[in-house]
Design an enzyme around this catalytic site. Structure first.
Site, PDB file in Angstrom:
ATOM      1  N   LYS A  95      59.941   7.549  15.239  1.00 31.54           N
ATOM      2  CA  LYS A  95      59.908   8.426  16.415  1.00 31.54           C
ATOM      3  C   LYS A  95      59.053   9.654  16.112  1.00 31.54           C
ATOM      4  CE  LYS A  95      64.689   7.104  17.409  1.00 31.54           C
ATOM      5  NZ  LYS A  95      66.105   7.471  17.438  1.00 31.54           N
ATOM      6  N   CYS A 139      92.974 -36.420   6.905  1.00 28.99           N
ATOM      7  CA  CYS A 139      92.670 -35.343   5.954  1.00 28.99           C
ATOM      8  C   CYS A 139      92.136 -35.982   4.667  1.00 28.99           C
ATOM      9  CB  CYS A 139      93.938 -34.545   5.660  1.00 28.99           C
ATOM     10  SG  CYS A 139      93.757 -33.443   4.247  1.00 28.99           S
ATOM     11  N   LYS A 143      67.069   0.806  12.061  1.00 23.15           N
ATOM     12  CA  LYS A 143      67.354   0.223  13.369  1.00 23.15           C
ATOM     13  C   LYS A 143      68.624  -0.602  13.221  1.00 23.15           C
ATOM     14  CE  LYS A 143      65.240  -2.097  17.279  1.00 23.15           C
ATOM     15  NZ  LYS A 143      66.323  -2.982  17.611  1.00 23.15           N
ATOM     16  N   CYS A 157      94.760 -30.694   9.359  1.00 22.93           N
ATOM     17  CA  CYS A 157      95.708 -31.556   8.685  1.00 22.93           C
ATOM     18  C   CYS A 157      97.053 -30.846   8.863  1.00 22.93           C
ATOM     19  CB  CYS A 157      95.360 -31.640   7.206  1.00 22.93           C
ATOM     20  SG  CYS A 157      96.736 -32.196   6.203  1.00 22.93           S
ATOM     21  N   GLU A 166      64.056   6.139  11.181  1.00 24.78           N
ATOM     22  CA  GLU A 166      65.482   5.822  11.085  1.00 24.78           C
ATOM     23  C   GLU A 166      65.683   4.329  10.891  1.00 24.78           C
ATOM     24  OE1 GLU A 166      67.161   7.215  14.784  1.00 24.78           O
ATOM     25  OE2 GLU A 166      66.018   9.067  14.607  1.00 24.78           O
ATOM     26  N   CYS A 173      94.823 -35.536   1.648  1.00 27.93           N
ATOM     27  CA  CYS A 173      96.144 -36.157   1.545  1.00 27.93           C
ATOM     28  C   CYS A 173      96.308 -37.378   2.445  1.00 27.93           C
ATOM     29  CB  CYS A 173      97.239 -35.130   1.830  1.00 27.93           C
ATOM     30  SG  CYS A 173      97.314 -34.629   3.547  1.00 27.93           S
ATOM     31  N   CYS A 188     100.283 -30.978   1.938  1.00 27.73           N
ATOM     32  CA  CYS A 188      98.896 -31.284   1.592  1.00 27.73           C
ATOM     33  C   CYS A 188      98.478 -30.427   0.383  1.00 27.73           C
ATOM     34  CB  CYS A 188      97.985 -31.001   2.784  1.00 27.73           C
ATOM     35  SG  CYS A 188      96.241 -31.126   2.386  1.00 27.73           S
ATOM     36  N   ASP A 230      71.684  -2.935  13.970  1.00 30.70           N
ATOM     37  CA  ASP A 230      71.743  -4.149  14.775  1.00 30.70           C
ATOM     38  C   ASP A 230      73.163  -4.339  15.294  1.00 30.70           C
ATOM     39  OD1 ASP A 230      70.894  -6.406  15.968  1.00 30.70           O
ATOM     40  OD2 ASP A 230      70.808  -7.631  14.160  1.00 30.70           O
ATOM     41  N   ASP A 268      98.061  12.776   3.315  1.00 24.70           N
ATOM     42  CA  ASP A 268      98.527  11.827   4.325  1.00 24.70           C
ATOM     43  C   ASP A 268      99.822  12.317   4.963  1.00 24.70           C
ATOM     44  OD1 ASP A 268      96.436  10.455   3.381  1.00 24.70           O
ATOM     45  OD2 ASP A 268      97.544   8.673   2.729  1.00 24.70           O
ATOM     46  N   LEU A 303      62.996  -0.275  23.017  1.00 27.85           N
ATOM     47  CA  LEU A 303      61.876   0.238  22.230  1.00 27.85           C
ATOM     48  C   LEU A 303      60.784  -0.821  22.163  1.00 27.85           C
ATOM     49  CD1 LEU A 303      63.890   1.681  19.216  1.00 27.85           C
ATOM     50  CD2 LEU A 303      62.544   3.028  20.828  1.00 27.85           C
ATOM     51  N   TYR A 344      72.247   8.213  17.477  1.00 22.77           N
ATOM     52  CA  TYR A 344      70.863   8.487  17.085  1.00 22.77           C
ATOM     53  C   TYR A 344      70.014   9.182  18.141  1.00 22.77           C
ATOM     54  CZ  TYR A 344      70.797   3.788  19.159  1.00 22.77           C
ATOM     55  OH  TYR A 344      71.010   2.708  19.947  1.00 22.77           O
ATOM     56  N   LYS A 393      60.174  -4.330  13.247  1.00 18.36           N
ATOM     57  CA  LYS A 393      61.187  -5.352  12.963  1.00 18.36           C
ATOM     58  C   LYS A 393      60.857  -6.090  11.677  1.00 18.36           C
ATOM     59  CE  LYS A 393      63.560  -6.081  16.986  1.00 18.36           C
ATOM     60  NZ  LYS A 393      64.242  -7.160  17.455  1.00 18.36           N
ATOM     61  N   ARG A 403      75.147  -0.747  27.448  1.00 20.00           N
ATOM     62  CA  ARG A 403      73.806  -0.610  28.005  1.00 20.00           C
ATOM     63  C   ARG A 403      73.680  -1.338  29.346  1.00 20.00           C
ATOM     64  NH1 ARG A 403      68.877  -3.328  27.598  1.00 20.00           N
ATOM     65  NH2 ARG A 403      67.113  -1.907  27.618  1.00 20.00           N
TER      66      ARG A 403
HETATM   67  S1  IVH Z   1      66.355   5.099  19.802  1.00 16.01           S
HETATM   68  C1  IVH Z   1      64.745   4.988  24.299  1.00 16.01           C
HETATM   69  N1  IVH Z   1      67.157   4.659  17.387  1.00 16.01           N
HETATM   70  O1  IVH Z   1      67.431  -0.548  19.456  1.00 16.01           O
HETATM   71  C2  IVH Z   1      65.403   4.129  23.320  1.00 16.01           C
HETATM   72  N2  IVH Z   1      67.473   2.919  18.976  1.00 16.01           N
HETATM   73  O2  IVH Z   1      65.285  -1.941  21.165  1.00 16.01           O
HETATM   74  C3  IVH Z   1      66.077   4.987  22.330  1.00 16.01           C
HETATM   75  N3  IVH Z   1      68.617   0.948  18.080  1.00 16.01           N
HETATM   76  O3  IVH Z   1      68.603  -0.118  22.708  1.00 16.01           O
HETATM   77  C4  IVH Z   1      66.598   4.201  21.253  1.00 16.01           C
HETATM   78  N4  IVH Z   1      68.885   1.716  16.036  1.00 16.01           N
HETATM   79  O4  IVH Z   1      70.310  -0.157  20.851  1.00 16.01           O
HETATM   80  C5  IVH Z   1      67.044   4.142  18.615  1.00 16.01           C
HETATM   81  N5  IVH Z   1      67.855   4.466  15.193  1.00 16.01           N
HETATM   82  C6  IVH Z   1      67.754   3.953  16.422  1.00 16.01           C
HETATM   83  C7  IVH Z   1      68.234   2.673  16.747  1.00 16.01           C
HETATM   84  C8  IVH Z   1      68.067   2.185  18.045  1.00 16.01           C
HETATM   85  C9  IVH Z   1      69.112   0.708  16.864  1.00 16.01           C
HETATM   86  C10 IVH Z   1      68.681  -0.016  19.199  1.00 16.01           C
HETATM   87  C11 IVH Z   1      69.158   0.570  20.495  1.00 16.01           C
HETATM   88  C12 IVH Z   1      68.093   0.279  21.496  1.00 16.01           C
HETATM   89  C13 IVH Z   1      67.341  -0.809  20.831  1.00 16.01           C
HETATM   90  C14 IVH Z   1      65.920  -0.740  21.274  1.00 16.01           C
END
Ligand code: IVH
Length: 694
Positions: A318, A436, A138, A454, A136, A439, A459, A140, A46, A96, A245, A342, A159
């Site tokens: 993919k 409250c 997904k 409160c 991969e 108290c 309290c 969120d 550090d 997707l 990704y 999903k 986006r």
């Molecule tokens: S590939 C052409 N890979 O899911 C689209 N998307 O519903 C290429 N997302 O807008 C996306 N994890 O925000 C890809 N491993 C992953 C992902 C991923 C989350 C999201 C992304 C995209 C949405 C599609």
């Protein structure tokens, strides 16, 4: 540190030396960030890092024209923006196609095979087992597009509608896992997801609930909110993170100034390339042959994903071969070569038995629903915060209603909605109390706040919550001091402020009903043990408004001592990267309050000790058995020189004696210098000290 430490003279035609030094420091810090934030494998200490950063900041100030693009000093800079500029995506950000069942994946496979085999001779047909899929998680969060030119981050865009997004570059640059400079000189457009880790989300919402601010429904909303802050300092304090990704197009790599487009055979190889550039790519991707393997993998991850510190709402499948991806192409909305699977969010139906008010540590009155227990993601839950009166009204939640429960971020139970069709005559509307419940003081609602509070200073419920937090895992970490124990201690008058907790002894616990010797000695020992704490923990434990664990860690890292923090001005606080006006003012207010100072004093008198900042890691023993005294002004902060000496086994003293091995003298040295000369103690410069260590 870079090896070429200070070996040149800035005065005589030194611009090129300065430029070289700036380059080497910039590269060094960029590498350190990568090792620390992505690889979890720091190779520099550090102190070295802080020294390099301080030197780079100083050199950039002296030679503004020499500052390199993508300099690490620019992570949090500039004043708040008025609005976000629009950015047109060079290649659109598509979505997707979704699938919710195994059948959809089988259909996906059939479609791919059909498309890929169009025009092929039967002998050349691609068979199901010939197809490799890259599978991969997904993530969120909020999707993001990063554009790098000649290895430097040029822009980051949301986006938006897929064609045009918002320019959030200043905010994204605050995320330490986003490299401002890549490991290669190249142009690349990379897509990924920005997210808020679940642990950060939970802490943020607790703090917001206490502050009477609206809470976020889930980590995704919290991440999107943090990303759209006009003041990048706010974003910097929100603990965002990223996974990349996808390459939106083939990158151009420059060698000797000449650019060459780089193509990959597979998507997975392009992910490896991104990681090699210094980007954060999830290690949880797998290349699998055939759809059976994909399905088995997806089933395995249904439960595994729950233990991650970030939300995933499915898996992305993919086609790995990029030539095949190209021939499958796109629909108007999504690629034909990929599909999202999903997972169904885990939800349960239950009945709200009662709604109760809980008093928070700052007096917030939070309505909490008690419902018939249900099991979600493997844990039994029976309570959920309803956050505030507005939320109850918006969702029209009533006692005895049938409701759907979900876990936001898979950790915090939430009432998603009321099943109105099942509402019976016993359904009872809830109204916030005007007093409250703990108290009896009148409850008030400040303008612009969602919460009722409160405002009583005496309290007991507020104090119980504060004391619980003081002892909690996040703060001083007194094991065994849960809600019940603290409540009992307060009810029996054993603690009236934070310092009292530290003064508790074995005999005190024995006075309490049902506290036997074993428990009493366990609790007393725990206090003794945890009285030695860290600066981060102590600052967190103080519960300064708007200062949670993350800010506490930044403060500790910056000031390195409690005394310095307590004495700092709002301007000093603003110099900490992630701290903005609101937090700086809150800190200054807290430390200038005499009552707080009194309690802090009492805490130290009760025996709390803060361990020295742990950044002093043993690095060598080159200075072993040598003692040093520093005098005069050095080019780097004095405490970092002291840490450096300790890290190499030396010791620091404040006055010169015959036993002193060296006096390190800077500009305008004081009487210590004269004394050293008189006693014949060697006087060295800071540069000579560095040479001794090398
Ligand atoms: S590939 C052409 N890979 O899911 C689209 N998307 O519903 C290429 N997302 O807008 C996306 N994890 O925000 C890809 N491993 C992953 C992902 C991923 C989350 C999201 C992304 C995209 C949405 C599609």
């Amino acid at each position: 540190m870079p090896d070429d430490t200070m070996d040149f003279n800035f005065n005589g035609g030194a611009a090129s030396a300065a430029s070289e030094r700036i380059r080497s420091l910039t590269e060094f810090i960029t590498r350190c960030d990568h090792e620390y934030y992505l690889l979890n494998r720091p190779s520099a200490s550090d102190i070295e890092y802080d020294r390099a950063m301080a030197e780079l900041e100083k050199l950039e100030k002296e030679h503004p024209g020499l500052k390199m693009p993508g300099s690490p000093t620019g992570r949090v800079s500039g004043s708040p923006a008025k609005e976000f500029r629009q950015i047109t995506h060079e290649t659109p950000m598509l979505s997707l196609a979704n699938s919710y069942g195994i059948e959809d994946l089988r259909d996906f496979e059939t479609r791919i095979l059909k498309d890929l085999n169009i025009g092929r001779a039967p002998s050349d047909f691609i068979k199901p087992e010939d197809i490799q899929y890259c599978v991969e998680l997904k993530f969120d969060g909020a999707s993001i597009s990063l554009t790098y030119e000649r290895g430097v981050l040029k822009s980051a865009a949301t986006r938006g509608d897929g064609r045009t997004g918002e320019d959030v570059t200043a905010n994204v640059a605050t995320i330490k896992q986003v490299p401002l400079r890549l490991a290669l000189d190249c142009d690349a457009v990379v897509r990924g997801e920005i997210f808020m880790p679940r642990s950060v989300f939970a802490a943020l919402n607790t703090a917001r609930e206490d502050a009477g601010e609206a809470v976020f429904a889930n980590p995704r909303n919290a991440a999107a909110g943090a990303l759209r802050q006009l003041d990048a300092k706010v974003t910097a304090g929100r603990g965002l993170n990223i996974f990349l990704y996808n390459l939106a197009k083939s990158p151009v790599v420059y060698e000797k100034g000449k650019g060459r487009e780089t193509a990959f055979e597979t998507h997975s190889a392009s992910l490896e390339f991104l990681a090699a550039l210094g980007m954060r790519v999830s290690e949880n991707f797998s290349v699998l042959r055939g759809m059976d393997a994909v399905i088995a993998h997806i089933e395995k991850w249904e439960t595994m994903r729950r233990s991650l510190d970030y939300d995933t709402d499915g898996m992305v499948v993919k086609v790995d071969n990029l030539a095949w991806q190209a021939s499958l192409g796109f629909t108007a909305k999504s690629p034909r070569f990929a599909m999202a699977y999903k997972y169904a969010p885990e939800r349960a139906e239950t009945v709200i038995e009662s709604i109760q008010i809980q008093v928070g540590k700052t007096g917030t009155l939070t309505p909490v629903a008690n419902f018939t227990p249900v099991t979600l993601s493997g844990t039994r839950i029976a309570r959920a915060s309803l956050h505030n009166a507005d939320e109850i009204e918006a969702k029209d939640i009533r006692e005895n209603d049938h409701v759907i429960i979900e876990k936001a971020g898979e950790i915090i139970p939430q009432v998603v909605e009321v099943i109105v069709s099942r509402r019976g005559p016993d359904s009872k509307k809830f109204t916030m109390p005007s007093e409250c419940p703990a108290c009896g003081s009148p409850a008030v609602r400040n303008e612009g706040e969602a919460a009722w509070r409160c405002v009583s200073l005496s309290c007991p419920a507020q104090f119980i919550r504060k004391a619980e937090y003081f002892a909690s895992k996040r703060a001083l970490d007194f094991e065994g001091f849960g809600e019940k124990v603290i409540e009992t201690l307060v009810e029996h008058g054993l603690i009236g402020d934070m310092a009292d907790i530290l003064k508790l002894r074995y005999e005190d616990f024995l006075k309490l009903p049902r506290f036997k010797e074993k428990l009493a000695s366990k609790l007393a020992l725990e206090i003794e043990k945890k009285k030695n704490t860290t600066l981060n923990r102590f600052i967190t434990a103080l519960q300064i408004p708007f200062v949670g664990e993350t800010t506490a860690a930044s403060l500790a890292g910056h000031f390195k001592s409690f005394e310095k923090i307590a004495a700092a001005s709002p301007e000093d606080f603003l110099a900490v990267g992630e701290i903005g006006e609101k937090i700086a003012a809150s800190l200054a207010r807290f430390f200038s309050n005499a009552k707080n100072a009194g309690i802090i004093n009492k805490i130290f008198e009760a025996g709390l000790r803060i361990e020295a900042i742990s950044s002093v890691r043993a690095e060598s023993d080159r200075l072993a058995n040598r003692s040093f005294v520093i005098t005069g002004t050095l080019s780097v902060p004095r405490d970092s020189v002291e840490e450096l000496i300790e890290a190499h086994g030396g010791s620091n003293a404040s006055s010169v004696s015959k036993k002193t091995s060296f006096v390190v003298a800077g500009d305008s040295p004081g009487s210590k210098f004269d004394k050293a000369v008189k006693l014949g103690v060697s006087v060295i410069t800071y540069e000579q000290l560095l040479k001794m260590i090398e």
